[in-house]
Every structure is written in structure tokens, then in C-alpha cells.
Design an enzyme around this catalytic site. Structure first.
Site, PDB file in Angstrom:
ATOM      1  N   ASP A  44       0.549  -7.432 -24.481  1.00 41.61           N
ATOM      2  CA  ASP A  44       0.380  -7.242 -23.536  1.00 41.61           C
ATOM      3  C   ASP A  44       0.826  -8.450 -22.846  1.00 41.61           C
ATOM      4  O   ASP A  44       2.576  -8.209 -22.778  1.00 41.61           O
ATOM      5  CB  ASP A  44      -1.399  -7.177 -23.293  1.00 41.61           C
ATOM      6  N   SER A  45       0.744  -8.652 -21.355  1.00 43.24           N
ATOM      7  CA  SER A  45       1.043 -10.023 -20.704  1.00 43.24           C
ATOM      8  C   SER A  45       2.056 -10.983 -21.682  1.00 43.24           C
ATOM      9  O   SER A  45       3.230 -11.555 -20.671  1.00 43.24           O
ATOM     10  CB  SER A  45       0.326 -10.960 -19.640  1.00 43.24           C
ATOM     11  N   ILE A  46       2.237 -10.871 -22.766  1.00 39.21           N
ATOM     12  CA  ILE A  46       2.325 -12.624 -23.440  1.00 39.21           C
ATOM     13  C   ILE A  46       3.392 -11.264 -23.391  1.00 39.21           C
ATOM     14  O   ILE A  46       4.940 -13.127 -23.596  1.00 39.21           O
ATOM     15  CB  ILE A  46       1.255 -12.716 -25.194  1.00 39.21           C
TER      16      ILE A  46
END
Length: 168
Positions: A44-46
Site C-alpha cells: 500500500d502507501s508505505i
């Protein structure tokens, strides 16, 4: 006055020094006869490095300032950070490259596939409904993109060499 979360002064000068020392001490040491030719990241955004920029009809984007302000050139890249994300630090520590590009980056070159890409999409989440609500690639979609990546890699280096990348 310091910001406090969970009883810790997250912005205290002392804690900041400790965090910086931890980052500086973190290194990757591989055995002498081991190399890592490529890194592929899902998630995801990490770890997303720009797959959401213009590829999905989503509000989950970060291709505007202040994102990217601490990267070379100070421009946003689609990383959910003002600088590098974990995958960038990993590929740099392995000596592969400085930044790991997004798989859906329209400027991605075939040679970029040889050293790896990020297939992650900000907002993906574990539950497929999360990605659907955010209008981004789910983890299942990311696996489909990985299959595409494998075929593209095969087209660049051939079947035998492709297998070396996937199973050293």
C-alpha cells in the site's frame, strides 16, 4: 510544548536524535557471495512510489507538494512521503539503485524492469473492498501486474535468464 502520542514526546529533540542514530546504524549486510539483482514490492502507501498518480480514478494520490520536497529536485513523485520510502532505502542498501520506480510509471524504461519495481498502490489494504472503495489496485490486481512484469522481463532477457531473476 511537545506533541505527545502514547506518552512519548514524538517531536522531542532527544527522541529525534535517537531516531536519527537508529536510521544511521541500520545497514544491510549480505554474505560476500550473495547479491540481490532486483526488488519487487507489493503493498500500500508505505511503499507505493507513484502507481496511483494518473492510473486510477482515485483521490488517493500524492503527486503534489509537500510530498517529495526532500527528494532530488524537490518534486512530488507519488511517494506518500516528503522523501524516500522504505523500498528506496532497501534498494540503495543493496547497491541496486537509488530509487525504486513505480511499475505503472509512464516513463518506466525496459531496463528499469531488470532491477525491480514497486507494484504497490496507496490505499490497497488487505481487504479487497478497501482497494475497491479507494479505486486503486487491490493485492489481487498487484499479483496480475506481477504476472505482466514477468512476461515483460521474459521479453527483455529471455526465458532462461528470467528464471534466474525469479529463482536464484
Amino acid at each position: 510544548m511537545h506533541a505527545v502520542a502514547g506518552g512519548l514526546g514524538l517531536f522531542s529533540p532527544k527522541l529525534r536524535r535517537l531516531q536519527m542514530q537508529s536510521y544511521a546504524a541500520a545497514t544491510v549486510k549480505l554474505p560476500k557471495n550473495v547479491t540481490v539483482p532486483a526488488v519487487i514490492a507489493f503493498g500500500d502507501s508505505i511503499v507505493d512510489t507513484g502507481n496511483n498518480n494518473e492510473n486510477f480514478k482515485t483521490f488517493a494520490r500524492c503527486n503534489f507538494l509537500p510530498y517529495g520536497k526532500d527528494l532530488k529536485g524537490g518534486m512530488p513523485t507519488g511517494r506518500y512521503s516528503n522523501g524516500k520510502v522504505p523500498t528506496d532505502f532497501i534498494v540503495e542498501a543493496f547497491g541496486i539503485k537509488e530509487l525504486l520506480p513505480a511499475y505503472l510509471d509512464p516513463t518506466l524504461q525496459p531496463n528499469d524492469l531488470l532491477t525491480g519495481v514497486v507494484i504497490a498502490a496507496g490505499g490497497a489494504g488487505y481487504d479487497p473492498l478497501t482497494a475497491k472503495l479507494a479505486a486503486v489496485a487491490s493485492l489481487s490486481d498487484q499479483l496480475k501486474q506481477f504476472k505482466e512484469y514477468i512476461e515483460k522481463l521474459k521479453g527483455i532477457v529471455g526465458e532462461e535468464k528470467r528464471l534466474e531473476f525469479l529463482m536464484p
